[in-house]
Write an enzyme that holds these catalytic residues in place. Structure first.
Site, PDB file in Angstrom:
ATOM      1  N   HIS A  19     -14.148 -18.598 -40.280  1.00 15.23           N
ATOM      2  CA  HIS A  19     -15.289 -18.606 -39.368  1.00 15.23           C
ATOM      3  C   HIS A  19     -15.263 -19.791 -38.407  1.00 15.23           C
ATOM      4  CE1 HIS A  19     -17.907 -15.327 -41.134  1.00 15.23           C
ATOM      5  NE2 HIS A  19     -16.744 -15.253 -41.734  1.00 15.23           N
ATOM      6  N   LYS A  33       0.847  -1.209   0.000  1.00 10.65           N
ATOM      7  CA  LYS A  33       0.000   0.000   0.000  1.00 10.65           C
ATOM      8  C   LYS A  33       0.878   1.253   0.000  1.00 10.65           C
ATOM      9  CE  LYS A  33      -3.497   2.447   2.662  1.00 10.65           C
ATOM     10  NZ  LYS A  33      -4.831   2.321   3.187  1.00 10.65           N
TER      11      LYS A  33
END
Ligand code: 93A
Length: 541
Positions: free
Chosen positions: A274, A136
């Protein structure tokens, strides 16, 4: 002011060397019981955490570092006068480096005989708290949760005992990812052990925004599989061309699956459109394989994705002269071929992807459905058995072609039909395929077989020797009588065999397993068609 490092590690690999480096750089070292004992044994000057906190490690080590003297020293903002004053008032001094790795929770619960008590004792509380506090405050604290990072930190340590901001932020993110993963493992174990619930969490990173999704009005993003190994799109190196689109990712995956499934030692080429292989062939050379794959469906090959299992050579690159394809994936490119292809078009994407012979890293595949996620193991394998169920024999010499036909079928969307031809001894091509039909007879009678006929027409029309030897119909009859037709699933009725026979196909592969198998076999026998049941279905939806 003396810099301070807090070291508390379960995996003690490389820690003594790292501690020595820190001492050399003027650091004071604070450490927890086991780590401190090891460092002292190595002759390293260490202060125990209990000397800092004024509390002994207690409750079997459950409480060692959970103290304001430790967390204050990690968390106070160095540039905030109030924080600095509160630290001074409370006898808190800064901690500048934290090297912590956690109790081996995952390793502990990997043992199938683990007790709940043992698992719980291996949930690290103080370690993640140290890591998170340090991370932190990463602008001021260097935090290391992985022994692999000691070297990078040691290399960057400057006179102030600091490292670059860039390294600190990377290490901090690594910590939060690591503790998230750690907590996730605890969640998974305890959910099952205490609540009987299964939890699935998948980790993907990166979040690269794509130009658009399946269609232009859709937004799309690609996340890399954090645990991805083996041949996969995240390992591909793009050497040329515009960025990959959403549909490109899908088609490349199909191409990769098809070549992996084919697993041929010979040069092999797959052409995907495809999300279906429309061309697939093996050949003596890559050029031969490419030509045969192209012949499998020259119309669909326009704008396709080509994937090969050999270094892309000049001979094959020359074949692309007047052909439009979107992407080439290859384990490598001959430098001259690479130049040719780069000059061919700005847009052509060239991807280098190695490791075709390696197994896939992940055992599972996933599909998202609205409201949930489906998981299944990969469809590995081809046949479970080889039962010739008809009077007409299926010669063993057609086994190679049959394997080719079924591996093509595996990667074509269900209901899938493939018609495969041995165009030269030991060289196979997909002559026709039927994909994605809601019934099997259309896949055969309206798609695969007519397409194979059309492809043969093109081959016949450009071959004068063939034309003088026989008529087109004679040619089709001859080729079809040698082909193998594979079906990804059983024939629910005998009509598929009837259709195949009408087109002149004589050798058919099917997993079998229909309640009407006997009827199907009877019809095949009546028509003199040879049928093999393989016992393994290969649906692909
Ligand atoms: O039991 S804990 O959750 N309580 C703590 O206060 C604490 N502080 C550090 N575990 C704690 N640790 C862990 O101890 C570290 O994450 C490290 O894995 C281990 C190192 O212990 P030792 O130095 O005694 O071998």
């Amino acid at each position: 002011m003396t810099k301070r490092a807090l070291i508390s590690v379960s995996d003690k690999t490389g820690i003594a060397e790292f501690a020595k480096t820190l001492i050399k750089n003027g650091f004071e070292i604070i450490s927890t019981g086991g780590t401190s004992a090891l460092l002292k044994k190595e002759g390293i000057d260490v202060k125990d955490v209990s000397d800092i906190t004024g509390f002994p490690e207690m409750m079997d080590g459950r409480v060692k570092t959970l103290h304001p003297k430790v967390h204050g020293g990690l968390l106070y903002l160095r540039e905030n006068p109030d924080h600095v004053k509160q630290a001074e008032d409370n006898g808190i001094t800064a901690i500048d480096i934290v090297a912590v790795n956690l109790y081996p929770f995952k390793e502990t619960v990997a043992n199938p005989n683990v007790t709940l008590e043992d698992a719980i004792e291996n949930i690290d509380i103080g370690g993640p708290t140290l890591l998170r506090s340090a991370a932190k405050n990463f602008a001021s604290v260097t935090v290391i949760c992985d022994p692999a990072d000691y070297v990078a930190v040691a290399n960057e340590l400057n006179q102030d005992g600091d490292v670059s901001y860039d390294l600190k932020k990377k290490l901090a993110v690594k910590v939060f990812r690591h503790t998230a993963d750690y907590d996730s493992a605890v969640d998974t174990f305890l959910s099952k052990a205490l609540l009987g619930e299964k939890v699935k969490r998948l980790s993907f990173v990166g979040g690269e925004k794509l130009r658009y999704g399946e269609n232009w009005h859709q937004e799309a993003t690609f996340y890399k599989d954090l645990n991805g190994s083996g041949p996969n799109i995240s390992n591909a190196k793009q050497l040329h061309g515009k960025e990959l689109s959403y549909n490109n990712y899908i088609d490349i995956d199909n191409a990769l699956l098809t070549l992996k499934d084919l697993n041929s030692k010979d040069p092999s080429v797959v052409i995907v459109k495809h999300n279906n292989p429309c061309g697939l062939a093996t050949g003596k050379t890559l050029k031969d394989a490419f030509l045969a794959a192209w012949d499998g469906d020259p119309i669909s090959a326009f704008g396709s994705i080509v994937c090969v299992n050999r270094v892309f050579d000049v001979e094959t690159a020359k074949l692309l002269d007047k052909k439009f394809i979107e992407i080439i994936v290859a384990p490598g490119f001959d430098p001259a071929a690479l130049e040719m292809l780069k000059n061919k078009s700005e847009g052509l994407r060239l991807l280098e992807l190695e490791g075709f012979d390696q197994p896939f890293g992940s055992e599972f595949v996933y599909k998202h459905v609205t409201g949930g996620l489906l998981e299944q193991t990969r469809d590995i394998g081809l046949f479970e058995k080889w039962d010739v169920v008809t009077k007409a024999q299926f010669p063993d010499s057609k086994k190679g072609l049959s394997e080719f036909a079924m591996s093509a079928c595996k990667c074509i969307k269900s209901n899938s039909i493939s018609i495969a031809y041995e165009y030269e001894p030991g060289c196979y091509m997909l002559l026709g395929m039927g994909a994605g039909q809601p019934n099997r007879v259309d896949s055969i009678g309206k798609l695969a077989a007519p397409k194979a006929r059309n492809n043969l027409k093109e081959i016949y029309d450009r071959n004068e020797a063939l034309q003088s030897a026989m008529t087109y119909e004679e040619y089709v009859t001859q080729v079809f009588s040698e082909c193998v037709m594979a079906s990804d699933a059983f024939f629910p009725f005998d009509d598929s065999v009837v259709y195949a026979n009408e087109f002149g196909l004589r050798y058919i592969l099917s997993p079998g397993g229909s309640i009407r198998d006997a009827e199907v076999i009877e019809t095949a026998d009546r028509l003199g068609v040879s049928l093999v049941f393989t016992g393994m279905r290969h649906f692909l939806h």
